[in-house]
Design a protein around this motif. Structure first.
Motif, PDB file in Angstrom:
ATOM      1  N   ARG A   1       0.842  -1.204   0.000  1.00 17.39           N
ATOM      2  CA  ARG A   1       0.000   0.000   0.000  1.00 17.39           C
ATOM      3  C   ARG A   1       0.873   1.248   0.000  1.00 17.39           C
ATOM      4  NH1 ARG A   1      -4.397   2.723  -1.047  1.00 17.39           N
ATOM      5  NH2 ARG A   1      -5.329   3.914   0.633  1.00 17.39           N
ATOM      6  N   LEU A   2       1.963   1.236   0.800  1.00 13.21           N
ATOM      7  CA  LEU A   2       2.886   2.368   0.817  1.00 13.21           C
ATOM      8  C   LEU A   2       3.478   2.601  -0.563  1.00 13.21           C
ATOM      9  CD1 LEU A   2       4.816   1.814   4.157  1.00 13.21           C
ATOM     10  CD2 LEU A   2       3.281   3.704   3.618  1.00 13.21           C
ATOM     11  N   ARG A   3       3.887   1.535  -1.226  1.00 10.96           N
ATOM     12  CA  ARG A   3       4.457   1.635  -2.563  1.00 10.96           C
ATOM     13  C   ARG A   3       3.447   2.214  -3.547  1.00 10.96           C
ATOM     14  NH1 ARG A   3       7.213  -2.598  -1.872  1.00 10.96           N
ATOM     15  NH2 ARG A   3       5.579  -4.068  -2.354  1.00 10.96           N
ATOM     16  N   GLN A   4       2.214   1.718  -3.468  1.00 16.53           N
ATOM     17  CA  GLN A   4       1.142   2.190  -4.355  1.00 16.53           C
ATOM     18  C   GLN A   4       0.884   3.684  -4.135  1.00 16.53           C
ATOM     19  OE1 GLN A   4      -2.786   0.835  -3.271  1.00 16.53           O
ATOM     20  NE2 GLN A   4      -3.541   1.027  -5.367  1.00 16.53           N
ATOM     21  N   LEU A   5       0.773   4.085  -2.884  1.00 12.25           N
ATOM     22  CA  LEU A   5       0.492   5.487  -2.575  1.00 12.25           C
ATOM     23  C   LEU A   5       1.659   6.397  -2.938  1.00 12.25           C
ATOM     24  CD1 LEU A   5      -1.342   4.964   0.817  1.00 12.25           C
ATOM     25  CD2 LEU A   5      -2.370   5.810  -1.313  1.00 12.25           C
ATOM     26  N   ALA A   6       2.886   5.942  -2.680  1.00 16.92           N
ATOM     27  CA  ALA A   6       4.061   6.745  -3.028  1.00 16.92           C
ATOM     28  C   ALA A   6       4.147   6.950  -4.543  1.00 16.92           C
ATOM     29  CB  ALA A   6       5.330   6.076  -2.508  1.00 16.92           C
ATOM     30  N   THR A   7       3.829   5.909  -5.287  1.00 18.91           N
ATOM     31  CA  THR A   7       3.822   6.014  -6.746  1.00 18.91           C
ATOM     32  C   THR A   7       2.762   7.006  -7.202  1.00 18.91           C
ATOM     33  OG1 THR A   7       4.623   3.746  -6.955  1.00 18.91           O
ATOM     34  CG2 THR A   7       3.549   4.698  -8.889  1.00 18.91           C
ATOM     35  N   LYS A   8       1.606   6.977  -6.557  1.00 22.42           N
ATOM     36  CA  LYS A   8       0.520   7.894  -6.896  1.00 22.42           C
ATOM     37  C   LYS A   8       0.926   9.342  -6.602  1.00 22.42           C
ATOM     38  CE  LYS A   8      -4.434   8.478  -6.124  1.00 22.42           C
ATOM     39  NZ  LYS A   8      -5.623   7.933  -5.448  1.00 22.42           N
ATOM     40  N   VAL A   9       1.543   9.569  -5.455  1.00 19.64           N
ATOM     41  CA  VAL A   9       1.990  10.917  -5.098  1.00 19.64           C
ATOM     42  C   VAL A   9       3.026  11.403  -6.102  1.00 19.64           C
ATOM     43  CG1 VAL A   9       3.291  12.269  -3.386  1.00 19.64           C
ATOM     44  CG2 VAL A   9       1.451  10.758  -2.638  1.00 19.64           C
ATOM     45  N   LYS A  10       3.971  10.531  -6.441  1.00 20.71           N
ATOM     46  CA  LYS A  10       5.004  10.915  -7.402  1.00 20.71           C
ATOM     47  C   LYS A  10       4.379  11.313  -8.738  1.00 20.71           C
ATOM     48  CE  LYS A  10       9.052   9.190  -9.802  1.00 20.71           C
ATOM     49  NZ  LYS A  10       9.914   8.030 -10.052  1.00 20.71           N
TER      50      LYS A  10
ATOM     51  N   GLN B   1       1.347  12.388  -9.314  1.00 17.97           N
ATOM     52  CA  GLN B   1       0.607  13.633  -9.144  1.00 17.97           C
ATOM     53  C   GLN B   1       1.554  14.832  -9.096  1.00 17.97           C
ATOM     54  OE1 GLN B   1      -2.756  14.142  -9.003  1.00 17.97           O
ATOM     55  NE2 GLN B   1      -3.096  11.996  -9.434  1.00 17.97           N
ATOM     56  N   LEU B   2       2.709  14.665  -8.424  1.00 13.03           N
ATOM     57  CA  LEU B   2       3.689  15.746  -8.355  1.00 13.03           C
ATOM     58  C   LEU B   2       4.256  16.064  -9.735  1.00 13.03           C
ATOM     59  CD1 LEU B   2       5.649  14.813  -5.121  1.00 13.03           C
ATOM     60  CD2 LEU B   2       4.230  16.835  -5.462  1.00 13.03           C
TER      61      LEU B   2
ATOM     62  N   THR C   1       5.322  23.080  -2.846  1.00 13.24           N
ATOM     63  CA  THR C   1       4.364  23.341  -1.769  1.00 13.24           C
ATOM     64  C   THR C   1       3.965  22.058  -1.074  1.00 13.24           C
ATOM     65  OG1 THR C   1       3.505  25.265  -2.944  1.00 13.24           O
ATOM     66  CG2 THR C   1       2.097  24.326  -1.235  1.00 13.24           C
ATOM     67  N   VAL C   2       3.610  21.049  -1.847  1.00 15.05           N
ATOM     68  CA  VAL C   2       3.190  19.775  -1.252  1.00 15.05           C
ATOM     69  C   VAL C   2       4.366  19.102  -0.566  1.00 15.05           C
ATOM     70  CG1 VAL C   2       2.299  17.474  -1.749  1.00 15.05           C
ATOM     71  CG2 VAL C   2       1.249  19.470  -2.801  1.00 15.05           C
ATOM     72  N   GLY C   3       5.542  19.194  -1.154  1.00 13.73           N
ATOM     73  CA  GLY C   3       6.726  18.603  -0.534  1.00 13.73           C
ATOM     74  C   GLY C   3       6.992  19.204   0.837  1.00 13.73           C
ATOM     75  N   VAL C   4       6.864  20.506   0.961  1.00 11.97           N
ATOM     76  CA  VAL C   4       7.056  21.171   2.251  1.00 11.97           C
ATOM     77  C   VAL C   4       5.988  20.714   3.243  1.00 11.97           C
ATOM     78  CG1 VAL C   4       6.945  23.397   3.449  1.00 11.97           C
ATOM     79  CG2 VAL C   4       8.266  23.165   1.331  1.00 11.97           C
ATOM     80  N   GLN C   5       4.744  20.617   2.796  1.00  9.59           N
ATOM     81  CA  GLN C   5       3.669  20.178   3.675  1.00  9.59           C
ATOM     82  C   GLN C   5       3.906  18.747   4.154  1.00  9.59           C
ATOM     83  OE1 GLN C   5       0.185  20.772   1.259  1.00  9.59           O
ATOM     84  NE2 GLN C   5      -0.004  22.921   1.827  1.00  9.59           N
TER      85      GLN C   5
END
Length: 59
Positions: free
Chosen positions: A23-32, A34-35, A45-49
Motif C-alpha cells: 500500500r505504501l508503494r502504491q500510494l508513493a507512486t501515486k503521489v510521485k 501527481q507531483l 508546496t506539497v513537498g514542504v507540507q
C-alpha cells in the motif's frame, strides 16, 4: 485536490500501527505521479507540507 488527498493517504498509511509495504508503494507512486503532473510550484508546496507532517509525527 487529488495530490493533497494522495499525500494525506500516504502519510496515514506510513504512520499507521502496521503499515502495509504494498500500500505504501502504491500510494508513493501515486503521489510521485501527481507531483510530476502538478508542476514545480505545486510540487514544492506539497513537498514542504509532507515534510512538516512527517516531522510532526516524529516529535
Amino acid at each position: 485536490m487529488k495530490l493533497e488527498r494522495a499525500a494525506q493517504d500516504l502519510h496515514a498509511e506510513a504512520t499507521a500501527e502496521s503499515p502495509e509495504p504494498g500500500r505504501l508503494r502504491q500510494l508513493a507512486t501515486k503521489v510521485k505521479a501527481q507531483l510530476m503532473e502538478a508542476g514545480t510550484t505545486m510540487a514544492a508546496t506539497v513537498g514542504v507540507q509532507m515534510a512538516e507532517q512527517a516531522l510532526g509525527s516524529i516529535m
